[in-house]
Design an enzyme around this catalytic site. Structure first.
Site, short mmCIF file in Angstrom:
data_model
loop_
_atom_site.label_atom_id
_atom_site.label_comp_id
_atom_site.label_asym_id
_atom_site.label_seq_id
_atom_site.Cartn_x
_atom_site.Cartn_y
_atom_site.Cartn_z
N SER A 195 0.85 -1.19 0.00
CA SER A 195 0.00 0.00 0.00
C SER A 195 0.89 1.23 0.00
O SER A 195 1.89 1.29 0.72
CB SER A 195 -0.92 0.00 1.22
N GLU A 196 0.50 2.23 -0.80
CA GLU A 196 1.35 3.41 -1.02
C GLU A 196 1.63 4.19 0.25
O GLU A 196 2.58 4.97 0.31
CB GLU A 196 0.72 4.33 -2.06
N ASN A 197 0.78 4.02 1.26
CA ASN A 197 1.00 4.75 2.50
C ASN A 197 1.89 4.00 3.48
O ASN A 197 1.90 4.29 4.66
CB ASN A 197 -0.34 5.11 3.15
#
Lengths: 221, 222
Positions: B48-50
C-alpha cells in the site's frame, strides 16, 4: 543539555510566521497532527503555503485552516475526498491556489530538500500535463521530468513516542510522510502520544533520529 | 448471447495471472476485488502506497484501527511478516521497479499502452492524482481492469486516449467484462473473450483495430 520537549501546543507553534511554507503529515485521517494544526489555527498565522497529501475533510485540521482563510496555496497529490468541502469551495471561488504533484514526487521533492540535493529526474508524470513547463529529458531510454526540491519553514508531524533528544518512533501506517517531512523543514515540530526517558527507545528501532527534530510536545490520546 | 463477466469473474481472471510470491499493488476500485479471490495456494504480498507491505483484509467490525488504512482510506490489517515504512520508501518500491505487478483501473487505454486513469475532461472538480502516475511507471507488469465501455456505451480502448495521460506506453494487459487483451507493438491482441462475444461484436465496441490471437479462447475465470 538537550531538551526538545515543550510544555504546550501553543508554545510549539508560537513563532510560525505569516507567509510560511508548512509541511503537514498525514494520509487521509492517518497520522495527521490534528492538535498541532489546531494550535496553528489559534496562533493565527496567515497566507500560508501548506504541503500535505490531502486537502483536509470535514471541519477539522487542514479543512479548518482553509475555512478560516489561512491558506493561500496548497501543494498536494489528492485534494478531493468525501468531505473536502472547504477546499472545493475555495478552489471554485479562486480563493486558494493548488499545485498538484504526483504523490511519490511530492515525497521525493521533500526528501531532496532534506538531503541537500538540487532536484532529480523522474519518469513519473513525464508524459502528463503535470510536466508542462518543466525540463524533460530522455535518460536511460525513458522520458523523465526534472523536479525541484520542496523545502519548508515548518513541518508539523505526528509520531507515537519521543525522548528529550527528539528521537521518534511511529505507529503503524501513521508514519507515512513524517520521517521525510522531518528532514525538509527549518523547524520540525512533532506531537507524540508519550514522552519516554532518554535510552528507553530501542536505538535499532528509532525511525527519525533527533537531529531532524526541533520540538516535541505530548498530546494525550 | 453475450454474457459479460461479472467484476468478481474479471478479478478471478486477473488473479490467475499473478504468480505465487509476487509483490503486488492493487489500485482503488475494481482492482481491490483481486485480493478477495486469490486462492490460498498462493502467497502474495500486498503493498500500500501509505507504507505497508503484507497488508491483510479488512478487520472484523469493532476491531478497526483508524491509522491502519489502505490507499482508499479503508481500515485494513497487517499479516504476519508484514512491515511499515515511510512514504518515500513506499514510492521507492513503486517507482524503482520493485513491485512485480500493479493492477490499475482506467478511464481509457490506447493501443500503444498509454493509460488515462487520473483525469477526465470534467472541469468542475479539482484535479487529483495521488499515486496513479507512480504506479503506472514503476511496476514490472501493469495490468488494467476496466469495463469495456463507459456507462453510456462509448469505447474505453482507443487508438489514442482523449483524456489526459497518466503515463505513456505502460500497460501490458487489459481485462474487461468482454475480453482479455495484450498490448504490444501490434496494438491490441485479443487473447480471450467472454462467452458469446464474437470478434465483430468486440470490434464494434472498441475504438482501435483489434487483432485476434490464433488460439483465441473463451475466458475461464477459474
Amino acid at each position: 543539555m538537550i531538551d526538545k520537549r515543550v510544555a504546550t501546543l501553543a508554545e510549539a507553534v508560537a513563532d510560525v510566521a505569516d507567509g510560511a511554507t508548512v509541511l503537514v503529515g498525514g494520509f487521509g485521517n492517518s497520522g495527521v497532527p490534528v492538535e498541532l494544526v489546531h494550535a496553528l489555527l489559534e496562533q493565527g498565522a496567515r497566507d500560508l503555503t501548506v504541503v500535505t497529501n490531502n486537502a483536509g475533510s470535514g471541519e477539522t485540521d487542514i479543512a479548518a485552516l482553509i475555512r478560516e482563510h489561512r491558506v493561500r496555496r496548497i501543494i498536494c497529490s489528492y485534494p478531493r475526498s468525501a468531505g473536502s468541502v472547504w477546499f472545493e469551495q475555495f478552489w471554485r471561488a479562486g480563493e486558494i491556489e493548488l499545485e498538484l504533484v504526483p504523490q511519490g514526487t511530492l515525497s521525493e521533492r521533500m526528501r531532496a530538500a532534506g538531503a541537500g540535493l538540487g532536484g532529480f529526474f523522474t519518469p513519473t508524470g513525464a508524459d502528463s500535463l503535470l510536466a508542462e513547463g518543466k525540463e524533460v529529458r530522455v535518460l536511460d531510454g525513458r522520458r523523465q521530468v526534472f523536479e525541484r526540491p520542496l523545502p519548508a519553514d515548518v513541518a508539523l508531524i505526528k509520531a507515537d513516542r519521543a525522548d528529550r533528544w527528539g528521537n521518534l518512533v511511529y505507529r503503524t501506517a501513521a508514519r507515512n510522510f513524517g520521517p521525510t517531512m522531518a528532514t525538509a523543514a527549518a523547524l520540525t515540530v512533532v506531537q507524540v502520544r508519550q514522552f519516554v526517558e532518554l535510552g528507553e527507545l530501542d536505538p535499532e528501532a528509532v525511525v527519525t533520529p533527533g537531529i531532524f527534530v526541533d520540538r516535541v510536545v505530548e498530546v494525550a490520546p | 448471447m453475450v454474457r459479460p463477466l461479472s467484476p468478481t469473474d474479471v478479478a478471478r481472471r486477473v488473479a490467475r495471472d499473478i504468480p505465487d510470491g509476487s509483490y503486488v499493488n492493487l489500485g482503488i476500485g475494481l482492482p481491490t476485488l483481486v485480493a478477495d479471490v486469490v486462492g490460498p495456494d498462493k502467497e502474495i504480498v500486498y503493498h500500500s502506497e501509505n507504507g505497508i507491505l503484507g497488508m491483510g483484509p479488512a478487520p472484523a467490525a469493532g476491531e478497526e484501527d483508524s491509522e491502519l488504512i489502505n490507499a482508499g482510506k479503508q481500515p485494513v490489517t497487517l499479516l504476519p511478516g508484514g512491515s511499515f515504512f515511510h512514504h518515500t520508501d513506499a514510492f521507492v518500491m513503486m517507482r524503482g521497479g520493485h513491485l512485480d505487478v500493479s493492477v490499475l483501473g482506467a478511464f481509457q487505454v490506447s493501443e500503444t499502452g498509454d493509460l488515462a486513469n487520473w483525469a477526465t475532461d470534467e472541469a468542475a472538480l479539482p484535479p487529483a492524482v495521488g499515486g496513479a502516475m507512480d504506479l503506472a511507471v514503476g511496476a514490472r507488469r501493469v495490468l488494467v481492469v476496466t469495463t469495456h465501455t463507459t456507462r453510456d456505451g462509448r469505447p474505453k480502448l482507443l487508438s489514442r486516449c482523449t483524456y489526459p495521460l497518466t503515463a505513456a506506453a505502460v500497460v501490458d494487459r487489459v481485462y474487461t467484462d468482454l475480453a482479455v487483451l495484450d498490448v504490444g507493438p501490434e496494438g491490441f491482441v485479443v487473447r480471450e473473450v467472454a462467452p458469446g462475444v464474437t470478434p465483430d461484436g468486440l470490434q464494434a465496441v472498441t475504438g482501435a483495430p483489434l487483432r485476434f490471437a490464433p488460439d483465441l479462447a473463451v475466458v475461464h475465470p477459474d
